[in-house]
Design a protein around this motif. Structure first.
Motif, mmCIF file in Angstrom:
data_model
loop_
_atom_site.group_PDB
_atom_site.id
_atom_site.type_symbol
_atom_site.label_atom_id
_atom_site.label_comp_id
_atom_site.label_asym_id
_atom_site.label_seq_id
_atom_site.Cartn_x
_atom_site.Cartn_y
_atom_site.Cartn_z
ATOM 1 N N GLU A 41 0.839 -1.207 0.000
ATOM 2 C CA GLU A 41 0.000 0.000 0.000
ATOM 3 C C GLU A 41 0.871 1.254 0.000
ATOM 4 O O GLU A 41 0.574 2.220 -0.706
ATOM 5 C CB GLU A 41 -0.929 0.014 1.215
ATOM 6 N N SER A 42 1.943 1.230 0.768
ATOM 7 C CA SER A 42 2.834 2.380 0.844
ATOM 8 C C SER A 42 3.455 2.718 -0.507
ATOM 9 O O SER A 42 3.602 3.892 -0.856
ATOM 10 C CB SER A 42 3.934 2.104 1.869
ATOM 11 N N SER A 43 3.791 1.699 -1.271
ATOM 12 C CA SER A 43 4.454 1.957 -2.552
ATOM 13 C C SER A 43 3.481 2.026 -3.736
ATOM 14 O O SER A 43 3.717 2.775 -4.675
ATOM 15 C CB SER A 43 5.516 0.891 -2.829
ATOM 16 N N ASP A 44 2.396 1.269 -3.679
ATOM 17 C CA ASP A 44 1.504 1.165 -4.845
ATOM 18 C C ASP A 44 0.129 1.790 -4.656
ATOM 19 O O ASP A 44 -0.669 1.791 -5.590
ATOM 20 C CB ASP A 44 1.293 -0.311 -5.218
ATOM 21 N N GLY A 45 -0.166 2.280 -3.461
ATOM 22 C CA GLY A 45 -1.499 2.807 -3.191
ATOM 23 C C GLY A 45 -1.836 4.022 -4.047
ATOM 24 O O GLY A 45 -0.948 4.726 -4.540
ATOM 25 N N SER A 46 -3.122 4.262 -4.202
ATOM 26 C CA SER A 46 -3.560 5.375 -5.052
ATOM 27 C C SER A 46 -3.948 6.610 -4.245
ATOM 28 O O SER A 46 -4.075 7.689 -4.815
ATOM 29 C CB SER A 46 -4.731 4.935 -5.928
ATOM 30 N N SER A 49 -3.077 9.806 1.449
ATOM 31 C CA SER A 49 -3.244 9.688 2.903
ATOM 32 C C SER A 49 -3.083 8.239 3.372
ATOM 33 O O SER A 49 -2.486 7.987 4.425
ATOM 34 C CB SER A 49 -4.595 10.242 3.347
ATOM 35 N N LEU A 50 -3.593 7.287 2.605
ATOM 36 C CA LEU A 50 -3.437 5.873 2.970
ATOM 37 C C LEU A 50 -1.995 5.413 2.799
ATOM 38 O O LEU A 50 -1.487 4.640 3.609
ATOM 39 C CB LEU A 50 -4.375 4.999 2.140
ATOM 40 N N PHE A 53 -0.178 6.758 5.776
ATOM 41 C CA PHE A 53 -0.520 5.993 6.971
ATOM 42 C C PHE A 53 0.212 4.659 6.984
ATOM 43 O O PHE A 53 0.827 4.279 7.985
ATOM 44 C CB PHE A 53 -2.033 5.761 7.051
ATOM 45 N N ALA A 54 0.139 3.934 5.880
ATOM 46 C CA ALA A 54 0.800 2.627 5.785
ATOM 47 C C ALA A 54 2.299 2.766 6.030
ATOM 48 O O ALA A 54 2.887 2.004 6.794
ATOM 49 C CB ALA A 54 0.526 1.996 4.421
ATOM 50 N N ASP A 55 2.903 3.750 5.396
ATOM 51 C CA ASP A 55 4.344 3.968 5.546
ATOM 52 C C ASP A 55 4.702 4.277 7.000
ATOM 53 O O ASP A 55 5.703 3.787 7.515
ATOM 54 C CB ASP A 55 4.787 5.114 4.633
ATOM 55 N N GLY A 56 3.871 5.048 7.671
ATOM 56 C CA GLY A 56 4.131 5.410 9.063
ATOM 57 C C GLY A 56 3.981 4.257 10.037
ATOM 58 O O GLY A 56 4.587 4.264 11.110
ATOM 59 N N GLU A 57 3.178 3.270 9.686
ATOM 60 C CA GLU A 57 2.934 2.130 10.585
ATOM 61 C C GLU A 57 3.963 1.013 10.429
ATOM 62 O O GLU A 57 4.091 0.165 11.319
ATOM 63 C CB GLU A 57 1.533 1.573 10.354
ATOM 64 N N ILE A 58 4.674 0.980 9.341
ATOM 65 C CA ILE A 58 5.614 -0.117 9.073
ATOM 66 C C ILE A 58 6.656 -0.282 10.176
ATOM 67 O O ILE A 58 6.896 -1.415 10.623
ATOM 68 C CB ILE A 58 6.251 0.030 7.676
ATOM 69 N N PRO A 59 7.288 0.779 10.676
ATOM 70 C CA PRO A 59 8.285 0.578 11.740
ATOM 71 C C PRO A 59 7.707 -0.100 12.987
ATOM 72 O O PRO A 59 8.350 -0.983 13.571
ATOM 73 C CB PRO A 59 8.777 1.996 12.052
ATOM 74 N N ALA A 60 6.500 0.273 13.392
ATOM 75 C CA ALA A 60 5.882 -0.357 14.563
ATOM 76 C C ALA A 60 5.588 -1.826 14.291
ATOM 77 O O ALA A 60 5.819 -2.691 15.152
ATOM 78 C CB ALA A 60 4.613 0.379 14.959
ATOM 79 N N LEU A 61 5.087 -2.125 13.105
ATOM 80 C CA LEU A 61 4.798 -3.515 12.748
ATOM 81 C C LEU A 61 6.083 -4.351 12.724
ATOM 82 O O LEU A 61 6.090 -5.501 13.190
ATOM 83 C CB LEU A 61 4.092 -3.583 11.392
#
Length: 76
Positions: A41-46, A49-50, A53-61
């Motif tokens: 989603e971070s690289s291919d999302g359209s 904002s999403l 969000f996805a990019d920001g959550e990756i480190p926690a995951l």
């Protein structure tokens, strides 16, 4: 959805250390899949904002994955 029901039933049948191990192993599998989904989603999302969000959550995951892997190692 059936895959989740099957996993739930498998975990429900386990007790004690056997449950702990199976649950933790499933957490690793789930976190790896979630990280892959968020990276996609971070690289291919359209929607910007999403993607953000996805990019920001990756480190926690990734941190959660690392902790789950540590838990498996500690059980051995």
């Amino acid at each position: 959805m059936l895959h989740n029901k099957k996993k739930y039933d498998e975990l429900k049948a386990k007790k004690g250390a056997e449950f702990d191990r199976a649950y933790t192993e499933q957490m690793v599998v789930d976190h790896k899949q979630t990280i892959a989904d968020f990276k996609k989603e971070s690289s291919d999302g359209s929607q910007a904002s999403l993607k953000a969000f996805a990019d920001g959550e990756i480190p926690a995951l990734e941190h959660h994955l690392m902790e789950s892997e540590k838990a498996i190692t500690a059980m051995k």
